[in-house]
Design a protein around this motif. Sequence first.
Motif, short mmCIF file in Angstrom:
data_model
loop_
_atom_site.label_atom_id
_atom_site.label_comp_id
_atom_site.label_asym_id
_atom_site.label_seq_id
_atom_site.Cartn_x
_atom_site.Cartn_y
_atom_site.Cartn_z
N MET A 1 0.83 -1.20 0.00
CA MET A 1 0.00 0.00 0.00
C MET A 1 0.87 1.26 0.00
N VAL A 2 1.90 1.26 0.83
CA VAL A 2 2.78 2.44 0.90
C VAL A 2 3.54 2.60 -0.41
N LEU A 3 4.06 1.50 -0.95
CA LEU A 3 4.81 1.59 -2.20
C LEU A 3 3.92 2.03 -3.36
N ASN A 4 2.68 1.57 -3.38
CA ASN A 4 1.76 2.00 -4.44
C ASN A 4 1.57 3.51 -4.42
N LEU A 5 1.50 4.07 -3.20
CA LEU A 5 1.34 5.52 -3.08
C LEU A 5 2.52 6.26 -3.68
N TYR A 6 3.73 5.83 -3.33
CA TYR A 6 4.92 6.57 -3.76
C TYR A 6 5.39 6.20 -5.16
N GLU A 7 4.95 5.08 -5.67
CA GLU A 7 5.30 4.72 -7.04
C GLU A 7 4.70 5.71 -8.03
N SER A 8 3.50 6.21 -7.75
CA SER A 8 2.82 7.12 -8.66
C SER A 8 3.02 8.59 -8.29
N ARG A 9 3.76 8.85 -7.23
CA ARG A 9 3.95 10.23 -6.79
C ARG A 9 5.17 10.84 -7.47
N LEU A 10 5.00 12.03 -8.05
CA LEU A 10 6.07 12.65 -8.82
C LEU A 10 7.07 13.40 -7.94
N ASN A 11 6.58 14.18 -6.98
CA ASN A 11 7.50 14.94 -6.13
C ASN A 11 8.10 14.04 -5.06
N GLN A 12 9.35 14.33 -4.72
CA GLN A 12 10.09 13.47 -3.80
C GLN A 12 9.55 13.56 -2.38
N ALA A 13 9.63 12.44 -1.67
CA ALA A 13 9.21 12.40 -0.27
C ALA A 13 10.08 13.32 0.58
N SER A 14 9.51 13.79 1.68
CA SER A 14 10.24 14.66 2.58
C SER A 14 11.34 13.89 3.31
N ALA A 15 12.40 14.61 3.64
CA ALA A 15 13.48 14.01 4.42
C ALA A 15 13.03 13.70 5.85
N ARG A 16 11.98 14.38 6.32
CA ARG A 16 11.44 14.12 7.65
C ARG A 16 10.28 13.13 7.53
N PRO A 17 10.41 11.92 8.09
CA PRO A 17 9.40 10.89 7.88
C PRO A 17 8.02 11.26 8.43
N GLU A 18 7.99 12.00 9.56
CA GLU A 18 6.69 12.34 10.15
C GLU A 18 5.88 13.25 9.23
N ALA A 19 6.57 14.01 8.37
CA ALA A 19 5.85 14.88 7.45
C ALA A 19 5.04 14.09 6.42
N GLU A 20 5.41 12.84 6.20
CA GLU A 20 4.71 12.00 5.22
C GLU A 20 3.55 11.22 5.84
N ILE A 21 3.50 11.14 7.14
CA ILE A 21 2.53 10.25 7.80
C ILE A 21 1.07 10.63 7.51
N PRO A 22 0.68 11.92 7.52
CA PRO A 22 -0.72 12.20 7.19
C PRO A 22 -1.12 11.68 5.82
N ARG A 23 -0.25 11.89 4.83
CA ARG A 23 -0.55 11.43 3.47
C ARG A 23 -0.66 9.91 3.43
N VAL A 24 0.26 9.22 4.11
CA VAL A 24 0.26 7.76 4.11
C VAL A 24 -1.01 7.22 4.78
N LEU A 25 -1.38 7.78 5.92
CA LEU A 25 -2.56 7.29 6.63
C LEU A 25 -3.84 7.60 5.87
N ARG A 26 -3.89 8.75 5.19
CA ARG A 26 -5.05 9.04 4.35
C ARG A 26 -5.17 8.00 3.24
N HIS A 27 -4.04 7.69 2.65
CA HIS A 27 -4.01 6.68 1.58
C HIS A 27 -4.48 5.33 2.10
#
Length: 332
Positions: free
Chosen positions: A234-260
Amino acid sequence: MAKTVVAAIDQLLRDSINLDKDVVKTARASRDWLLGQITALPVKDEAFPRLYLDKNLHYGSFARGTKIRALDDIDLIVGVSALGTTYSETGHTVTLRVPDGIALRNLCYDGTNHLNSRKVINAFVGRLTEIPQYKTAEIKRNGSAAVLNLTSYPWNFDIVPGFFTTPEWDGRTYYLIPDGNGQWMKTDPRIDEQRTYSINKRHGGYLWNVMRLTKFWNKRRSVRTMPSYLLECMVLNLYESRLNQASARPEAEIPRVLRHISHTVLTDINDPKGIQGNINTLTRDDRIQISTKASTHAQDAETALNDQARGDERAAIIRWAEVFGTDLPAYG
């Protein structure tokens, strides 16, 4: 105690989530030693299946680098030589047919040339018990693997016998492993490993900690847990189709991941290897429970990021504790 969200999350990753480097080093050494012992089994016993050592494969979350504490299992596929054995498929079930005159014939169903995967696993179980260093270990067959439960280390080894196919009509090759019911099935963990590596690399190497934080969230008792592999997909599917790079801070990505997760856990999820079909076997009730919790915690995470942005580190840490629990260092 921590004064900032960054310090709290980094401490959580270091002390409660990421595997200790010394543990990883010891685990790899014990894995390699075990493979050395398995390599010698056919030499000691002519009735033991011949091995195809070039096709041994480290797989699973430990091999992919996405395992979190505590390290409880290490997965291995041990290559077995087919020596003329052929296969056919009915749906997802693979039948192996063994020619006369090789050791595998003794592991077939009675009166047939159909290889019994349970007997193959039991052959590994029987020989592993003869290794002096494992005499006090619990060794048993469990599903598709011979499970070696060590007394000297906290992790188990799941040892899966596997045959490597010749290229099929489309050029693809597969591992044929036990299906847990006495027959065989196709898999190819190489695809999972390469996919995980390439997506993480495209996002600057930042996905590892995002994945591990999400797995830690998944393990909390307040959440009906998802299978680790399903969550990774599920997480890889989200980032496979995402064009902009993930944040260097992992907590900044958590809202997007949990929404997904809150949306996609309600749907069927296809095996990225193109073999198994839908891998989301959760019940409808479990899907709804996970979706609800993920949505709630996504909102908590967004609030925490907003608190942090306006300089209220204390409020942000308190809110992050709603997501990750009391293992997150308190403010102070």
